[in-house]
Design an enzyme around this catalytic site. Structure first.
Site, PDB file in Angstrom:
ATOM      1  N   GLY A  43     -54.399  75.104 -40.928  1.00  0.00           N
ATOM      2  CA  GLY A  43     -55.718  75.440 -41.670  1.00  0.00           C
ATOM      3  C   GLY A  43     -55.464  75.215 -43.039  1.00  0.00           C
ATOM      4  N   SER A 111     -48.660  71.652 -39.983  1.00  0.00           N
ATOM      5  CA  SER A 111     -49.361  71.427 -40.926  1.00  0.00           C
ATOM      6  C   SER A 111     -49.322  72.712 -41.796  1.00  0.00           C
ATOM      7  CB  SER A 111     -51.074  70.930 -40.620  1.00  0.00           C
ATOM      8  OG  SER A 111     -51.461  70.736 -41.240  1.00  0.00           O
ATOM      9  N   TRP A 112     -50.624  73.317 -42.085  1.00  0.00           N
ATOM     10  CA  TRP A 112     -50.469  74.872 -42.859  1.00  0.00           C
ATOM     11  C   TRP A 112     -49.417  75.498 -42.217  1.00  0.00           C
ATOM     12  CZ3 TRP A 112     -50.483  77.171 -47.019  1.00  0.00           C
ATOM     13  CH2 TRP A 112     -50.582  78.517 -46.972  1.00  0.00           C
ATOM     14  N   ASP A 264     -49.506  59.560 -40.600  1.00  0.00           N
ATOM     15  CA  ASP A 264     -50.089  60.744 -40.986  1.00  0.00           C
ATOM     16  C   ASP A 264     -51.090  60.499 -42.464  1.00  0.00           C
ATOM     17  OD1 ASP A 264     -50.879  63.511 -41.703  1.00  0.00           O
ATOM     18  OD2 ASP A 264     -49.238  64.290 -40.636  1.00  0.00           O
ATOM     19  N   HIS A 292     -51.833  62.520 -37.897  1.00  0.00           N
ATOM     20  CA  HIS A 292     -51.506  64.298 -37.934  1.00  0.00           C
ATOM     21  C   HIS A 292     -51.582  64.978 -36.756  1.00  0.00           C
ATOM     22  CE1 HIS A 292     -51.056  67.502 -40.656  1.00  0.00           C
ATOM     23  NE2 HIS A 292     -52.056  67.795 -40.315  1.00  0.00           N
TER      24      HIS A 292
END
Length: 312
Positions: A43, A111-112, A264, A292
């Site tokens: 996120g 990711s986050w 990505d 990604h």
């Protein structure tokens, strides 16, 4: 999806009061006596995904998941921004580890979730047994500029035009700050949130998939996702620029695998490569033919190989 373990229900679920008026929703699955692993969602704001439990052998792992502040079923929800920083999340992880009586755990995030994993591990390296990262993001200004200031627009020009559409023409040189204003205005907030989130959905996979776009554009999800992302990114996640790669030497002695899509467009592989160079003993798996998304070809298999390799 053959690379995933079979669907796995949560074995236990509840809430942990972490202070500041926040209660985080927590889950456990798998073997209660197995090797502990904590799964960090992306996120910011996406929340626990049932599929995330399926990266791990349920006979070997004690799988811990939680909704970060303002996300999922944690309260207050809907992208609540009060007392909500990267360092609050790091403290929440420590509170959860202590509450569960875990001495050391594997840290898994994409990711986050990779950002949070690095921040936690560099702060509490003695509490981390291994680290598995996917689609590395460290919130450097260069990374933010790539995705939110025109870099990825070279690959997705039509989608970039839609992303800019809610922003007044004289504010488009700084989309992040412009979106911060839009999301603070109740008259346009919902539409702005959908436009923000559609951009992520359009760029997340190597081959654009309308299902991703629709998933990210769902209004309730989009509002939480956009509010938290803009809140974190306009503050640089409360990190010094380049801090997570600069301090990667603190991870020496912690085995780690970095899984990164070659193409990505959200988090380009240069970040994963630079992290690998700075993290002694890490292994970089660059996945050809992947972007990604965790479901892009080869990514799930690489993640399962990593979790299987670290099984007791």
């Amino acid at each position: 999806m053959d690379e995933l373990y079979p669907p796995l229900p949560a074995r236990a679920e509840g809430f942990l009061d972490v202070g500041d008026g926040h209660r985080i929703r927590c889950q456990e699955a798998g073997n209660p006596d197995g090797k502990p692993v904590v799964v960090l969602h992306g996120g910011p704001g996406s929340g626990i995904a049932p599929m995330a439990r399926r990266h791990f052998d349920p006979e070997a792992y004690r799988i811990v998941l939680f909704d970060q502040r303002g996300a999922g079923q944690s309260t207050p929800g809907a992208g609540d921004l009060a007392a909500n920083t990267l360092w609050h999340l790091v403290s929440d992880m420590e509170a959860l580890r202590e509450r569960l009586g875990i001495n050391r755990w594997q840290v898994f995030g994409g990711s986050w979730g990779a950002t949070l994993a690095l921040a936690y591990a560099e702060t509490h390296p003695s509490r981390v047994s291994e680290i598995i990262l996917r689609g590395v993001f460290t919130v450097r200004q260069s990374e933010l500029d790539w995705i939110y200031r025109g870099g990825a627009a070279n690959l997705f020009p039509r989608e970039w035009e839609a992303f800019l559409a809610p922003i007044p023409a004289d504010r488009r040189d700084d989309p992040l700050s412009a979106y911060a204003e839009l999301l603070a205005d109740a008259r346009v907030r919902d539409a702005a949130a959908v436009a923000w989130s559609r951009w992520e959905g359009a760029t997340v996979s190597l081959y654009p998939q309308e299902s991703f776009v629709q998933q990210y554009a769902e209004p309730a999800f989009a509002l939480t996702f956009a509010r938290l992302a803009v809140h974190y990114f306009t503050h640089g996640a409360w990190l010094e620029d380049g801090q997570l790669i600069r301090d990667a030497g603190k991870l020496a002695g912690i085995p780690g695998v970095i899984v990164q899509g070659r193409y990505d467009a959200v988090c380009p592989p240069t970040t994963a490569y630079e992290l690998h160079q700075a993290w002694p003993g890490s292994e970089l798996k660059l996945i050809e033919g992947a972007g990604h998304a965790v479901t892009d070809p080869g990514v799930l298999a690489a993640l399962r190989a990593a979790t299987d390799a670290f099984r007791p």
